[in-house]
Design a protein around this motif. Sequence first.
Motif, PDB file in Angstrom:
ATOM      1  N   VAL A 125      10.005 -14.908  -4.894  1.00 21.20           N
ATOM      2  CA  VAL A 125       8.849 -14.035  -5.531  1.00 21.20           C
ATOM      3  C   VAL A 125       7.767 -14.322  -5.454  1.00 21.20           C
ATOM      4  CG1 VAL A 125       8.346 -13.027  -7.713  1.00 21.20           C
ATOM      5  CG2 VAL A 125      10.695 -13.399  -7.387  1.00 21.20           C
ATOM      6  N   PHE A 126       6.767 -13.466  -4.810  1.00 20.76           N
ATOM      7  CA  PHE A 126       5.431 -13.668  -4.594  1.00 20.76           C
ATOM      8  C   PHE A 126       4.538 -13.683  -5.699  1.00 20.76           C
ATOM      9  CE2 PHE A 126       7.558 -13.062  -0.443  1.00 20.76           C
ATOM     10  CZ  PHE A 126       7.090 -14.054   0.406  1.00 20.76           C
ATOM     11  N   ASN A 127       4.881 -12.386  -6.439  1.00 18.69           N
ATOM     12  CA  ASN A 127       4.025 -12.076  -7.698  1.00 18.69           C
ATOM     13  C   ASN A 127       5.176 -11.507  -8.576  1.00 18.69           C
ATOM     14  OD1 ASN A 127       2.459 -12.439  -9.566  1.00 18.69           O
ATOM     15  ND2 ASN A 127       0.625 -11.257  -8.541  1.00 18.69           N
ATOM     16  N   SER A 128       4.842 -11.417 -10.007  1.00 15.96           N
ATOM     17  CA  SER A 128       5.719 -10.614 -10.808  1.00 15.96           C
ATOM     18  C   SER A 128       5.093 -10.243 -12.146  1.00 15.96           C
ATOM     19  CB  SER A 128       7.059 -11.306 -11.220  1.00 15.96           C
ATOM     20  OG  SER A 128       6.800 -12.407 -11.708  1.00 15.96           O
ATOM     21  N   ALA A 129       5.690  -9.469 -12.826  1.00 16.31           N
ATOM     22  CA  ALA A 129       5.075  -9.012 -14.027  1.00 16.31           C
ATOM     23  C   ALA A 129       6.172  -8.476 -14.954  1.00 16.31           C
ATOM     24  CB  ALA A 129       3.925  -7.958 -13.943  1.00 16.31           C
TER      25      ALA A 129
ATOM     26  N   LEU B 136       7.993  -6.696  -8.796  1.00 19.36           N
ATOM     27  CA  LEU B 136       8.229  -7.939  -8.065  1.00 19.36           C
ATOM     28  C   LEU B 136       7.415  -7.722  -6.859  1.00 19.36           C
ATOM     29  CD1 LEU B 136      11.731  -8.870  -8.638  1.00 19.36           C
ATOM     30  CD2 LEU B 136       9.910 -10.122  -9.612  1.00 19.36           C
ATOM     31  N   ILE B 137       6.837  -8.661  -6.386  1.00 17.20           N
ATOM     32  CA  ILE B 137       6.362  -8.543  -5.035  1.00 17.20           C
ATOM     33  C   ILE B 137       7.287  -9.389  -4.437  1.00 17.20           C
ATOM     34  CG2 ILE B 137       4.372  -9.110  -3.302  1.00 17.20           C
ATOM     35  CD1 ILE B 137       3.611  -6.855  -4.908  1.00 17.20           C
TER      36      ILE B 137
ATOM     37  N   PRO C 127       5.882   2.205  -4.010  1.00 20.34           N
ATOM     38  CA  PRO C 127       4.998   2.234  -3.017  1.00 20.34           C
ATOM     39  C   PRO C 127       3.803   1.447  -3.023  1.00 20.34           C
ATOM     40  CG  PRO C 127       4.781   3.934  -4.518  1.00 20.34           C
ATOM     41  CD  PRO C 127       5.948   3.233  -5.073  1.00 20.34           C
ATOM     42  N   GLY C 128       3.104   1.142  -1.959  1.00 18.59           N
ATOM     43  CA  GLY C 128       2.079   0.365  -1.906  1.00 18.59           C
ATOM     44  C   GLY C 128       2.048  -0.470  -0.503  1.00 18.59           C
ATOM     45  N   GLY C 129       0.877  -1.238  -0.544  1.00 13.69           N
ATOM     46  CA  GLY C 129       0.719  -1.831   0.504  1.00 13.69           C
ATOM     47  C   GLY C 129       1.614  -3.183   0.928  1.00 13.69           C
ATOM     48  N   LEU C 130       2.245  -3.752  -0.201  1.00 12.40           N
ATOM     49  CA  LEU C 130       3.080  -4.823   0.028  1.00 12.40           C
ATOM     50  C   LEU C 130       4.353  -4.390  -0.484  1.00 12.40           C
ATOM     51  CD1 LEU C 130       0.769  -7.526  -1.512  1.00 12.40           C
ATOM     52  CD2 LEU C 130       1.359  -7.227   1.148  1.00 12.40           C
ATOM     53  N   PRO C 131       5.659  -5.224   0.085  1.00  6.90           N
ATOM     54  CA  PRO C 131       6.736  -4.676  -0.424  1.00  6.90           C
ATOM     55  C   PRO C 131       7.101  -5.106  -1.913  1.00  6.90           C
ATOM     56  CG  PRO C 131       6.808  -6.722   0.969  1.00  6.90           C
ATOM     57  CD  PRO C 131       5.335  -6.164   1.015  1.00  6.90           C
ATOM     58  N   GLN C 132       7.322  -3.960  -2.822  1.00  2.00           N
ATOM     59  CA  GLN C 132       7.711  -4.245  -3.974  1.00  2.00           C
ATOM     60  C   GLN C 132       8.900  -3.409  -4.751  1.00  2.00           C
ATOM     61  OE1 GLN C 132       4.367  -3.050  -6.509  1.00  2.00           O
ATOM     62  NE2 GLN C 132       3.023  -2.743  -4.691  1.00  2.00           N
ATOM     63  N   LEU C 133       9.750  -4.170  -5.591  1.00  3.59           N
ATOM     64  CA  LEU C 133      10.615  -3.564  -6.353  1.00  3.59           C
ATOM     65  C   LEU C 133      10.442  -3.506  -7.807  1.00  3.59           C
ATOM     66  CD1 LEU C 133      13.758  -5.607  -4.866  1.00  3.59           C
ATOM     67  CD2 LEU C 133      12.978  -3.386  -4.468  1.00  3.59           C
ATOM     68  N   ASN C 134      10.733  -2.517  -8.467  1.00  6.35           N
ATOM     69  CA  ASN C 134      10.623  -2.417 -10.081  1.00  6.35           C
ATOM     70  C   ASN C 134      12.236  -2.556 -10.390  1.00  6.35           C
ATOM     71  OD1 ASN C 134      10.966  -0.007 -12.197  1.00  6.35           O
ATOM     72  ND2 ASN C 134       9.558  -1.434 -12.711  1.00  6.35           N
TER      73      ASN C 134
ATOM     74  N   PRO D  80       0.101  -3.751 -14.223  1.00  7.64           N
ATOM     75  CA  PRO D  80       0.024  -5.127 -13.409  1.00  7.64           C
ATOM     76  C   PRO D  80      -0.639  -4.803 -11.921  1.00  7.64           C
ATOM     77  CG  PRO D  80       2.125  -5.132 -13.718  1.00  7.64           C
ATOM     78  CD  PRO D  80       1.586  -3.716 -14.649  1.00  7.64           C
ATOM     79  N   ASN D  81      -1.658  -5.382 -11.518  1.00  7.00           N
ATOM     80  CA  ASN D  81      -1.673  -5.334  -9.900  1.00  7.00           C
ATOM     81  C   ASN D  81      -1.188  -6.302  -9.472  1.00  7.00           C
ATOM     82  OD1 ASN D  81      -2.964  -5.037  -7.535  1.00  7.00           O
ATOM     83  ND2 ASN D  81      -5.019  -5.246  -7.995  1.00  7.00           N
ATOM     84  N   LEU D  82      -0.509  -6.338  -8.746  1.00  4.97           N
ATOM     85  CA  LEU D  82       0.541  -7.542  -8.353  1.00  4.97           C
ATOM     86  C   LEU D  82       0.002  -7.933  -6.920  1.00  4.97           C
ATOM     87  CD1 LEU D  82       4.252  -6.728  -9.293  1.00  4.97           C
ATOM     88  CD2 LEU D  82       2.398  -8.095 -10.451  1.00  4.97           C
ATOM     89  N   GLU D  83      -0.791  -6.992  -6.224  1.00  4.02           N
ATOM     90  CA  GLU D  83      -0.931  -7.139  -4.828  1.00  4.02           C
ATOM     91  C   GLU D  83      -2.144  -8.207  -4.682  1.00  4.02           C
ATOM     92  OE1 GLU D  83      -1.161  -3.589  -2.400  1.00  4.02           O
ATOM     93  OE2 GLU D  83       0.966  -2.991  -2.925  1.00  4.02           O
ATOM     94  N   GLU D  84      -2.909  -8.373  -5.766  1.00  2.00           N
ATOM     95  CA  GLU D  84      -4.247  -9.109  -5.410  1.00  2.00           C
ATOM     96  C   GLU D  84      -3.858 -10.464  -4.961  1.00  2.00           C
ATOM     97  OE1 GLU D  84      -7.910 -10.154  -8.298  1.00  2.00           O
ATOM     98  OE2 GLU D  84      -6.932  -8.261  -8.701  1.00  2.00           O
ATOM     99  N   GLY D  85      -4.574 -10.846  -3.941  1.00  3.27           N
ATOM    100  CA  GLY D  85      -4.429 -12.299  -3.292  1.00  3.27           C
ATOM    101  C   GLY D  85      -3.371 -12.675  -2.548  1.00  3.27           C
ATOM    102  N   ILE D  86      -2.400 -11.334  -2.224  1.00  2.00           N
ATOM    103  CA  ILE D  86      -1.444 -11.747  -1.437  1.00  2.00           C
ATOM    104  C   ILE D  86      -1.346 -10.711  -0.141  1.00  2.00           C
ATOM    105  CG2 ILE D  86       1.129 -11.524  -1.290  1.00  2.00           C
ATOM    106  CD1 ILE D  86       1.018 -11.814  -4.350  1.00  2.00           C
ATOM    107  N   THR D  87      -1.279 -11.311   0.982  1.00  2.00           N
ATOM    108  CA  THR D  87      -1.112 -10.533   2.232  1.00  2.00           C
ATOM    109  C   THR D  87       0.289 -10.323   2.737  1.00  2.00           C
ATOM    110  OG1 THR D  87      -1.518 -12.374   3.700  1.00  2.00           O
ATOM    111  CG2 THR D  87      -3.577 -11.154   2.573  1.00  2.00           C
ATOM    112  N   LEU D  88       0.626  -9.445   3.673  1.00  2.00           N
ATOM    113  CA  LEU D  88       1.866  -9.213   4.256  1.00  2.00           C
ATOM    114  C   LEU D  88       2.072 -10.198   5.183  1.00  2.00           C
ATOM    115  CD1 LEU D  88       4.378  -7.196   4.537  1.00  2.00           C
ATOM    116  CD2 LEU D  88       3.126  -5.860   6.233  1.00  2.00           C
ATOM    117  N   ASP D  89       1.002 -10.755   6.062  1.00  2.00           N
ATOM    118  CA  ASP D  89       1.179 -12.043   6.635  1.00  2.00           C
ATOM    119  C   ASP D  89       1.741 -13.084   5.955  1.00  2.00           C
ATOM    120  OD1 ASP D  89       0.303 -10.467   9.198  1.00  2.00           O
ATOM    121  OD2 ASP D  89      -1.769 -11.249   8.891  1.00  2.00           O
TER     122      ASP D  89
END
Length: 163
Positions: A16-20, A36-37, A74-81, A106-115
Amino acid sequence: MVVVKSVHIDGERIHVFNSAIYILESSLGFTLELDLIVSEVVVKKYKKEDNLIIEIELEDGRIIHSIMHVKSLPGGLPQLNLFCELDDLKEYADFKIVNENDAWFPNLEEGITLDEIRKVEMPIEPVNLKLNLPIDQVEWLKKQKKKDLNEIFKDLIYEYRNK
């Protein structure tokens, strides 16, 4: 605020890269929500499932076991709810409660990149190529094992891209 330490889906720990984690209040009642990211591999594996057996370990040591529904967000990064209905809110008294009309999510994508995600778990996709090559190269290619060809092409593409 409640913080997620680890998540297991159907007994398998996922990165898990980030979660709420929070409670969503709607006109239908209350649901426990876990956003989850994760990697693209995890989304691809679980996004078509209806229900999953989830184990959530919180930083305070609590463990939540539940059968949860899953949505790919949906979003720029892979996410599950992941979500499930709640009947009794007493054991979740310290969780943030969000109303369906609230603007806070929550904005889970902040500070994380696909790379960064792909450095942890790179998805592998099949590809078919149509090439026109000299016959000696065709003969050589036909003699090679698929596994070896995959490595050769992967290395060649990385080398070519980094020129």
